[in-house]
Design a protein around this motif. Structure first.
Motif, PDB file in Angstrom:
ATOM      1  N   TYR A 408       0.843  -1.186   0.000  1.00 14.11           N
ATOM      2  CA  TYR A 408       0.000   0.000   0.000  1.00 14.11           C
ATOM      3  C   TYR A 408       0.885   1.244   0.000  1.00 14.11           C
ATOM      4  O   TYR A 408       2.086   1.181   0.289  1.00 14.11           O
ATOM      5  N   LEU A 409       0.284   2.392  -0.338  1.00 14.46           N
ATOM      6  CA  LEU A 409       1.019   3.650  -0.467  1.00 14.46           C
ATOM      7  C   LEU A 409       0.904   4.463   0.812  1.00 14.46           C
ATOM      8  O   LEU A 409      -0.168   4.581   1.393  1.00 14.46           O
ATOM      9  N   ASP A 410       2.036   5.052   1.231  1.00 11.22           N
ATOM     10  CA  ASP A 410       2.027   5.938   2.394  1.00 11.22           C
ATOM     11  C   ASP A 410       3.353   6.697   2.418  1.00 11.22           C
ATOM     12  O   ASP A 410       4.322   6.300   1.757  1.00 11.22           O
ATOM     13  N   THR A 411       3.388   7.771   3.184  1.00 15.03           N
ATOM     14  CA  THR A 411       4.629   8.514   3.394  1.00 15.03           C
ATOM     15  C   THR A 411       5.291   7.928   4.633  1.00 15.03           C
ATOM     16  O   THR A 411       4.989   8.311   5.760  1.00 15.03           O
ATOM     17  N   SER A 412       6.147   6.961   4.425  1.00 21.11           N
ATOM     18  CA  SER A 412       6.628   6.104   5.512  1.00 21.11           C
ATOM     19  C   SER A 412       7.784   6.753   6.269  1.00 21.11           C
ATOM     20  O   SER A 412       8.824   7.067   5.689  1.00 21.11           O
ATOM     21  N   VAL A 413       7.572   6.938   7.586  1.00 18.06           N
ATOM     22  CA  VAL A 413       8.568   7.497   8.490  1.00 18.06           C
ATOM     23  C   VAL A 413       8.645   6.608   9.720  1.00 18.06           C
ATOM     24  O   VAL A 413       7.630   6.335  10.364  1.00 18.06           O
ATOM     25  N   MET A 414       9.858   6.157  10.041  1.00 15.38           N
ATOM     26  CA  MET A 414      10.093   5.323  11.218  1.00 15.38           C
ATOM     27  C   MET A 414      10.758   6.170  12.295  1.00 15.38           C
ATOM     28  O   MET A 414      11.741   6.851  12.031  1.00 15.38           O
ATOM     29  N   GLY A 415      10.219   6.137  13.478  1.00 18.68           N
ATOM     30  CA  GLY A 415      10.798   6.878  14.584  1.00 18.68           C
ATOM     31  C   GLY A 415      11.918   6.105  15.245  1.00 18.68           C
ATOM     32  O   GLY A 415      11.904   4.870  15.297  1.00 18.68           O
ATOM     33  N   ALA A 416      12.929   6.825  15.750  1.00 20.50           N
ATOM     34  CA  ALA A 416      14.048   6.193  16.444  1.00 20.50           C
ATOM     35  C   ALA A 416      14.608   7.173  17.466  1.00 20.50           C
ATOM     36  O   ALA A 416      14.565   8.395  17.267  1.00 20.50           O
ATOM     37  N   ASP A 417      15.128   6.636  18.549  1.00 22.09           N
ATOM     38  CA  ASP A 417      15.653   7.463  19.630  1.00 22.09           C
ATOM     39  C   ASP A 417      17.135   7.743  19.435  1.00 22.09           C
ATOM     40  O   ASP A 417      17.918   6.839  19.115  1.00 22.09           O
ATOM     41  N   TYR A 418      17.493   8.997  19.629  1.00 20.99           N
ATOM     42  CA  TYR A 418      18.896   9.404  19.603  1.00 20.99           C
ATOM     43  C   TYR A 418      19.695   8.590  20.609  1.00 20.99           C
ATOM     44  O   TYR A 418      19.270   8.359  21.732  1.00 20.99           O
ATOM     45  N   ARG A 419      20.846   8.145  20.182  1.00 20.29           N
ATOM     46  CA  ARG A 419      21.817   7.366  20.959  1.00 20.29           C
ATOM     47  C   ARG A 419      21.400   5.912  21.197  1.00 20.29           C
ATOM     48  O   ARG A 419      22.046   5.193  21.953  1.00 20.29           O
ATOM     49  N   ALA A 420      20.341   5.458  20.546  1.00 18.29           N
ATOM     50  CA  ALA A 420      20.052   4.025  20.574  1.00 18.29           C
ATOM     51  C   ALA A 420      21.099   3.293  19.733  1.00 18.29           C
ATOM     52  O   ALA A 420      21.789   3.886  18.905  1.00 18.29           O
ATOM     53  N   PHE A 421      21.226   1.996  19.980  1.00 19.87           N
ATOM     54  CA  PHE A 421      22.146   1.161  19.205  1.00 19.87           C
ATOM     55  C   PHE A 421      21.312   0.035  18.613  1.00 19.87           C
ATOM     56  O   PHE A 421      20.794  -0.821  19.338  1.00 19.87           O
ATOM     57  N   VAL A 422      21.140   0.056  17.275  1.00 20.10           N
ATOM     58  CA  VAL A 422      20.148  -0.807  16.648  1.00 20.10           C
ATOM     59  C   VAL A 422      20.798  -1.847  15.742  1.00 20.10           C
ATOM     60  O   VAL A 422      21.900  -1.665  15.221  1.00 20.10           O
ATOM     61  N   GLU A 423      20.067  -2.907  15.581  1.00 24.68           N
ATOM     62  CA  GLU A 423      20.373  -3.950  14.605  1.00 24.68           C
ATOM     63  C   GLU A 423      19.332  -3.853  13.503  1.00 24.68           C
ATOM     64  O   GLU A 423      18.132  -3.800  13.778  1.00 24.68           O
ATOM     65  N   ILE A 424      19.795  -3.759  12.253  1.00 28.26           N
ATOM     66  CA  ILE A 424      18.883  -3.740  11.110  1.00 28.26           C
ATOM     67  C   ILE A 424      19.205  -4.940  10.230  1.00 28.26           C
ATOM     68  O   ILE A 424      20.362  -5.160   9.862  1.00 28.26           O
ATOM     69  N   VAL A 425      18.189  -5.708   9.927  1.00 32.21           N
ATOM     70  CA  VAL A 425      18.342  -6.877   9.050  1.00 32.21           C
ATOM     71  C   VAL A 425      17.627  -6.583   7.737  1.00 32.21           C
ATOM     72  O   VAL A 425      16.422  -6.321   7.709  1.00 32.21           O
ATOM     73  N   PHE A 426      18.383  -6.578   6.652  1.00 36.10           N
ATOM     74  CA  PHE A 426      17.815  -6.446   5.308  1.00 36.10           C
ATOM     75  C   PHE A 426      17.601  -7.854   4.761  1.00 36.10           C
ATOM     76  O   PHE A 426      18.562  -8.621   4.620  1.00 36.10           O
ATOM     77  N   GLU A 427      16.354  -8.183   4.466  1.00 38.09           N
ATOM     78  CA  GLU A 427      16.048  -9.527   3.977  1.00 38.09           C
ATOM     79  C   GLU A 427      15.533  -9.419   2.545  1.00 38.09           C
ATOM     80  O   GLU A 427      14.642  -8.604   2.253  1.00 38.09           O
ATOM     81  N   ASN A 428      16.094 -10.239   1.671  1.00 40.56           N
ATOM     82  CA  ASN A 428      15.791 -10.188   0.244  1.00 40.56           C
ATOM     83  C   ASN A 428      15.153 -11.506  -0.175  1.00 40.56           C
ATOM     84  O   ASN A 428      15.818 -12.545  -0.190  1.00 40.56           O
ATOM     85  N   HIS A 429      13.861 -11.457  -0.495  1.00 39.40           N
ATOM     86  CA  HIS A 429      13.151 -12.659  -0.924  1.00 39.40           C
ATOM     87  C   HIS A 429      13.104 -12.794  -2.438  1.00 39.40           C
ATOM     88  O   HIS A 429      12.465 -13.708  -2.963  1.00 39.40           O
ATOM     89  N   GLU A 430      13.784 -11.888  -3.145  1.00 38.77           N
ATOM     90  CA  GLU A 430      13.734 -11.871  -4.604  1.00 38.77           C
ATOM     91  C   GLU A 430      14.979 -12.511  -5.207  1.00 38.77           C
ATOM     92  O   GLU A 430      15.920 -12.884  -4.488  1.00 38.77           O
ATOM     93  N   ASN A 431      14.998 -12.598  -6.539  1.00 35.32           N
ATOM     94  CA  ASN A 431      16.090 -13.285  -7.242  1.00 35.32           C
ATOM     95  C   ASN A 431      17.123 -12.327  -7.804  1.00 35.32           C
ATOM     96  O   ASN A 431      17.831 -12.657  -8.757  1.00 35.32           O
ATOM     97  N   ILE A 432      17.220 -11.136  -7.260  1.00 35.70           N
ATOM     98  CA  ILE A 432      18.189 -10.147  -7.707  1.00 35.70           C
ATOM     99  C   ILE A 432      19.073  -9.735  -6.532  1.00 35.70           C
ATOM    100  O   ILE A 432      18.696  -9.895  -5.373  1.00 35.70           O
ATOM    101  N   VAL A 433      20.267  -9.226  -6.845  1.00 28.70           N
ATOM    102  CA  VAL A 433      21.089  -8.598  -5.815  1.00 28.70           C
ATOM    103  C   VAL A 433      20.534  -7.200  -5.561  1.00 28.70           C
ATOM    104  O   VAL A 433      20.258  -6.444  -6.500  1.00 28.70           O
ATOM    105  N   GLN A 434      20.338  -6.854  -4.301  1.00 27.41           N
ATOM    106  CA  GLN A 434      19.852  -5.529  -3.945  1.00 27.41           C
ATOM    107  C   GLN A 434      20.954  -4.750  -3.225  1.00 27.41           C
ATOM    108  O   GLN A 434      21.907  -5.330  -2.706  1.00 27.41           O
TER     109      GLN A 434
END
Length: 543
Positions: A408-434
């Motif tokens: 669906y369409l939206d103006t997507s903004v994710m909130g995050a706290d200053y000085r947090a230490f985060v783990e981000i996992v990029f998962e690719n279910h497609e057949n191309i290199v991203q």
């Protein structure tokens, strides 16, 4: 100092801004850039390209750690224009990021002065136009940030320093490509590969036998990973997007879209000319182009077949990516060793999983992150945030994890706290290199592998000397995990570097927020900030 063509008031605005953001001891460099259309012939046919000071590609930016860059951009196109800075972190200053979520476009016939500081940075980066699919017409160039003289560099000074901008290219005008996307279609396969704006055998680099040179390689293309190699020569990798690396020897390098590498090459062959090659990876039809490495004492032109790239596909590239590691004993932009920050010992405060997808929405091709396909608003998000303009975006409009919803369409903004230490996992279910990029940050690429990420995947992480960079690849049916310290307040673009996907929604903004209103955390809005949309007519004086 005010350059020719600047009014008194433009110079005054610059000086006011400098008073806020520039320390007295930090040098600054002025650049005057005139952006125009002009005829270019990169693949042998006439095209309308975007020129900067009459150049395609644009001029290099040369700087030293902590320099302040005052870049006056005069837009003489017939449409709005923006420049963004791929890899420059814009410490505490997302207003200058140069993407539409943070910065109003420069109107036709008008100018805007970017005020940037390469604070605590070294390395190889590039700039590019971020609006209206302009990237397909040029307007890009290299950025090099050298170490300050008193900071040791882990290799001798090279005899020369070359920028190589490689990337796929279309013969179609950028407006035609944009129209394809606006009409709900995918882009065709590119028509060729360029090296510094030239097709086959167009670019040449002159070197002296026996000397060592630095080559800064950036993939400024639209969608294709490229393999880079130099006939008869080995490359010693020394830097990746601002990080000195373990000095590993490679015969060729996979450079994914949006990535930058520095290698040292010693001219240790007999005096003749050699091929420099860039060719597509992971494509059925392999496109290649060449430039010439010319020994100054050579009387023999390039000859023989173009050296072939790796024949192995994903496993070869994955193993190479894992071999790229941080040099823990080298100084970065400061005299302390790069390994003095022990990222692997810091507790993770949040895990975010990013999953891309492609689908039709209302009969048109779209791309999404966690089912949300980004749509821009009439007002840059950063300005709406600063002026507290309601109804432009909603923090939390994109979830931390995939929900399985239809796109669906939206103006997507994710909130995050200053000085947090985060783990981000990029998962690719497609057949191309991203490829994924995060503005305003460098992050540690702690792991990548095939299959679906699970908490047990953390057992594979490199928690000691993972490379720190701003752009990472994700292989087909695979995942890539990063660690990131949220130490830069602002509104920052997280995007696919596949430019058609970015244009059609595969991006979102990370709002790194602190309730403390302090210049130590974030600079004031620039006094010369362009205001558009619902921010138009407001004051840039402190609220």
């Amino acid at each position: 100092m005010v350059r020719k063509g600047w009014s008194f008031w433009q110079g005054y605005v610059v000086l006011l801004a400098l008073a806020v953001v520039v320390k007295a001891e930090s040098p600054y460099r002025f650049f005057d850039w005139n952006v125009t259309y002009g005829d270019i012939f990169p693949l042998g046919v006439r095209q309308q390209g975007i020129l900067i000071n009459g150049q395609f590609p644009g001029p290099d930016i040369y700087s030293v750690t902590n320099d302040n860059l005052i870049i006056n951009v005069q837009n003489n196109l017939d449409e709005p224009f923006l420049l963004s800075w791929n890899g420059l972190q814009q410490r505490r200053n997302s207003y200058e990021d140069g993407v539409y979520g943070t910065t109003c476009p420069i109107p036709p016939g008008k100018n805007f002065t970017y005020i940037l500081q390469v604070k605590d940075q070294i390395g190889s980066f590039f700039y590019f136009p971020s609006l209206a699919f302009h990237k397909a017409a040029g307007g890009f160039g290299g950025i090099r940030v050298l170490s300050r003289p008193r900071i040791p560099v882990p290799f001798p000074d090279p005899a020369g320093d070359f920028t190589l901008l490689i990337g796929d290219w279309f013969k179609n005008d950028h407006r035609q490509l944009k129209a394809m996307l606006d009409g709900g279609h995918k882009l065709p396969f590119p028509d060729g590969i360029l090296i510094n704006g030239h097709g086959l055998n167009g670019a040449s680099f002159t070197v002296e036998q026996g000397k060592t040179y630095r080559f800064r390689i950036s993939n400024v293309g639209l969608q294709n990973s490229l393999n880079f190699r130099i006939q008869g020569h080995k490359m010693k990798l020394v830097e990746v997007e601002g990080t000195h690396t373990v000095q590993t020897i490679y015969e060729s390098l996979d450079v994914h879209v949006g990535q930058s590498y520095s290698v040292l090459v010693t001219m240790d062959q007999a005096a003749q000319d050699f091929y420099i090659v860039a060719s597509t990876r992971f494509t059925d039809n392999i496109l290649s182009t060449t430039a010439t490495l010319h020994y100054s004492n050579s009387n023999k032109a390039v000859s023989g077949p173009i050296p072939a790239g790796p024949t192995d596909q994903i496993d070869w590239s994955l193993n190479q990516a894992r071999s790229i590691r941080t040099n823990l004993t080298a100084s970065g932009p400061r005299p302390n060793p790069q390994g003095s920050y022990h990222y692997g010992l810091i507790n993770i405060t949040r895990t975010i999983k990013v999953v891309s997808s492609a689908a039709q929405v209302k009969g048109k091709q779209r791309y999404a992150v966690n089912s949300v396909s980004f749509v821009p608003t009439d007002t840059p998000l950063k300005l709406a945030d600063y002026f507290k303009i309601g109804g432009v975006f909603r923090v939390g409009s994109i979830p931390d994890n995939p929900t399985g919803q239809n796109m669906y369409l939206d103006t997507s903004v994710m909130g995050a706290d200053y000085r947090a230490f985060v783990e981000i996992v990029f998962e690719n279910h497609e057949n191309i290199v991203q490829t994924w990029h995060i503005d305003g940050y460098a992050f540690w690429v702690v792991g990548m592998n095939g299959g679906v990420w699970t908490p047990n995947s953390r057992e594979e992480y490199n928690l000691r000397d993972a490379v720190s960079r701003s752009t990472t690849q994700v292989y087909p049916k695979s995942w890539t995990a990063i660690y990131m310290a949220l130490d830069n307040v602002g509104m920052w673009n997280v995007r696919s570097e596949f430019w058609a996907r970015q244009y059609l929604g595969q991006q979102f903004y990370l709002r790194v927020y602190t309730p403390v209103n302090s210049l130590r955390d974030e600079y004031l809005i620039p006094k010369n900030a362009l205001l558009c949309g619902r921010a138009q007519g407001r004051s840039t004086r402190p609220l």
